[in-house]
Design a protein around this motif. Sequence first.
Motif, short mmCIF file in Angstrom:
data_model
loop_
_atom_site.label_atom_id
_atom_site.label_comp_id
_atom_site.label_asym_id
_atom_site.label_seq_id
_atom_site.Cartn_x
_atom_site.Cartn_y
_atom_site.Cartn_z
N GLN A 166 0.81 -1.10 -0.09
CA GLN A 166 -0.23 0.01 0.38
C GLN A 166 0.81 1.36 0.41
OE1 GLN A 166 -2.33 -1.16 3.79
NE2 GLN A 166 -3.95 -1.81 2.17
N ASP A 167 1.64 1.36 0.90
CA ASP A 167 3.04 2.31 0.87
C ASP A 167 3.58 2.52 -0.45
OD1 ASP A 167 4.25 4.51 1.70
OD2 ASP A 167 5.39 3.44 3.46
N PHE A 168 4.30 1.20 -1.13
CA PHE A 168 4.44 1.93 -2.67
C PHE A 168 3.60 1.93 -3.65
CE2 PHE A 168 5.64 -0.13 -6.65
CZ PHE A 168 6.52 -0.86 -6.76
N ALA A 169 2.27 1.58 -3.27
CA ALA A 169 1.00 2.19 -4.48
C ALA A 169 1.03 4.24 -4.23
CB ALA A 169 -0.22 1.85 -4.33
N THR A 170 1.74 4.26 -3.46
CA THR A 170 1.15 5.50 -2.28
C THR A 170 2.26 6.25 -3.40
OG1 THR A 170 -0.39 5.01 -0.31
CG2 THR A 170 0.98 7.12 -1.06
N ARG A 171 3.36 5.49 -3.44
CA ARG A 171 4.50 6.32 -3.84
C ARG A 171 4.04 6.31 -5.37
NH1 ARG A 171 9.50 3.93 -0.71
NH2 ARG A 171 9.79 5.27 0.93
N LEU A 172 3.80 5.37 -5.70
CA LEU A 172 3.44 5.47 -7.37
C LEU A 172 2.55 6.53 -8.14
CD1 LEU A 172 3.06 1.65 -8.71
CD2 LEU A 172 5.05 2.82 -8.33
N ASN A 188 10.72 12.15 -8.58
CA ASN A 188 11.62 12.63 -7.69
C ASN A 188 12.70 12.06 -6.51
OD1 ASN A 188 9.86 14.75 -9.05
ND2 ASN A 188 8.20 14.64 -7.47
N ASN A 189 12.81 11.26 -7.00
CA ASN A 189 13.37 10.93 -5.52
C ASN A 189 14.49 9.63 -6.67
OD1 ASN A 189 13.24 12.43 -2.54
ND2 ASN A 189 11.41 11.09 -4.21
N LYS A 190 15.56 9.40 -5.95
CA LYS A 190 15.88 8.14 -6.83
C LYS A 190 16.08 6.61 -6.12
CE LYS A 190 21.65 6.59 -7.24
NZ LYS A 190 22.75 6.74 -6.80
N ILE A 191 15.85 6.21 -7.21
CA ILE A 191 15.07 4.97 -6.56
C ILE A 191 16.20 3.92 -5.70
CG2 ILE A 191 14.38 2.40 -7.68
CD1 ILE A 191 13.92 3.80 -9.43
N ASP A 192 15.99 3.63 -4.85
CA ASP A 192 17.19 3.11 -3.56
C ASP A 192 16.64 1.74 -4.06
OD1 ASP A 192 18.98 1.76 -1.81
OD2 ASP A 192 17.64 3.49 -0.57
N GLY A 193 17.44 0.78 -4.18
CA GLY A 193 17.28 -0.42 -4.60
C GLY A 193 17.15 -1.75 -2.95
N HIS A 194 17.80 -0.89 -2.47
CA HIS A 194 17.57 -1.05 -0.76
C HIS A 194 16.43 -1.13 0.25
CE1 HIS A 194 21.78 -2.94 -2.01
NE2 HIS A 194 22.12 -2.20 -2.32
N ASP A 195 15.70 -0.13 -0.38
CA ASP A 195 14.71 0.48 0.57
C ASP A 195 14.10 -0.96 0.29
OD1 ASP A 195 12.72 2.46 1.68
OD2 ASP A 195 11.93 1.82 0.00
N PRO A 196 13.56 -1.53 2.44
CA PRO A 196 12.86 -2.32 2.04
C PRO A 196 10.49 -1.97 1.82
CG PRO A 196 12.45 -1.38 4.01
CD PRO A 196 13.69 -0.58 3.56
N ILE A 251 8.02 -4.19 -5.28
CA ILE A 251 9.48 -4.37 -7.25
C ILE A 251 9.35 -5.51 -7.29
CG2 ILE A 251 11.90 -4.58 -6.68
CD1 ILE A 251 9.93 -2.70 -9.61
N GLU A 252 8.74 -6.33 -6.21
CA GLU A 252 8.78 -7.66 -6.45
C GLU A 252 7.28 -8.37 -6.23
OE1 GLU A 252 8.60 -11.91 -3.41
OE2 GLU A 252 9.19 -10.27 -2.75
N ALA A 253 6.27 -7.11 -5.79
CA ALA A 253 4.62 -7.51 -6.17
C ALA A 253 4.67 -7.36 -7.95
CB ALA A 253 4.18 -6.94 -5.54
N PHE A 254 5.33 -5.87 -8.13
CA PHE A 254 5.48 -5.93 -10.05
C PHE A 254 5.70 -6.44 -11.07
CE2 PHE A 254 7.18 -4.02 -13.02
CZ PHE A 254 6.20 -2.79 -13.28
N CYS A 255 7.48 -6.75 -10.58
CA CYS A 255 7.44 -8.67 -11.58
C CYS A 255 6.64 -9.35 -11.92
CB CYS A 255 8.93 -8.29 -10.64
SG CYS A 255 9.97 -7.14 -10.95
N ARG A 256 6.27 -9.68 -10.17
CA ARG A 256 5.58 -10.57 -10.32
C ARG A 256 4.13 -10.93 -10.97
NH1 ARG A 256 7.38 -16.03 -7.58
NH2 ARG A 256 9.30 -15.57 -5.83
N LEU A 257 3.41 -9.65 -10.57
CA LEU A 257 2.56 -9.29 -11.53
C LEU A 257 2.59 -9.14 -13.14
CD1 LEU A 257 1.04 -6.59 -9.36
CD2 LEU A 257 0.04 -8.56 -9.78
N HIS A 258 3.81 -9.49 -13.81
CA HIS A 258 3.60 -8.97 -15.19
C HIS A 258 5.58 -10.10 -15.48
CE1 HIS A 258 2.87 -5.09 -14.28
NE2 HIS A 258 2.85 -4.78 -15.79
N ASN A 259 4.90 -11.34 -14.81
CA ASN A 259 6.13 -12.18 -15.09
C ASN A 259 5.53 -12.71 -16.45
OD1 ASN A 259 7.20 -14.98 -14.91
ND2 ASN A 259 6.68 -15.59 -13.47
#
Length: 296
Positions: A109-115, A122-130, A136-144
Amino acid sequence: MKDNFGDTVLFNGIGTDKVVIGQSARMGSTSLDEFRANNEFLKEFNDESYDENKIYVVLIRDIMKLWKSGYIYELLSLLEDPSKVTNLHGIENLWIDEPISWEGITPLQDFATRLRNGYYLNNKIDGHDPIFKCGIEAFCRLHNKWGDVSWMYGGHAVFHEHISPATISLWELSLLPNVYFLDLSRLSNPKFLKWLQEKDRLFENVEEDFIGHFGDKLSNSNISKTLDLFWEKYDDKTNFLGNYKLVRPDFSTSLSHSTHFDDNNNRFFYQYKIALEIQNMINHIKNNNPRFLNFK
């Protein structure tokens, strides 16, 4: 009037006894509902028989924007209801539907809010941000590439069901001498109000900003731009998405063939073919129909 099967042609819309503006889902329906609510003289026509003595206005819009907005709606619905993603798409992250704040907000839900708010524009993507890792895991699963992607053309993404307010096609409507066409983006144009007033004086009491058209809220939104950014990063294969095999529709407004359009297995070939046929019809109306209201 009868259609090719002998059934009475029916029309949905709002208007007067002289002029009816066609209404169908995701074609300015919210704006038209407010317009009717604010003007008591307007009537609602549901499955009303076509009347050759009335003037009809049919709203049209770019079909790929219509599809894209439906696709985004379905994507947000999945992300904001984590149980759907977890149950249907095998998310391995065990905390994906666990609240991360006292308000009960989940990572997705927090990820969706950010989208929605353009956070990643406006912010650099941090691949380590939980939050990002979970989202992005859910996003990739949905587009598998090998997964169930029917949600991309189901539900609100069934774009071809909303293009005509009548029980006949746009092409058939375009042949009728009392049917006019208007691009959805021109719904709030003052010139359209003036045109309506010329056809029926009841519209003379309507204020100039008579239809507060909300515009295309999704296909031109921050989330749309964010998704475009994600796909750019996926296509260059040098970043956090480079190890995934993903698919998605190609929402190119030119509708030209593109390698982005899942060349590997043509998962959206049928939808793409329908979209191309509809867009060709819309283009024909805009460029050739003398009753297209070309307000600028």
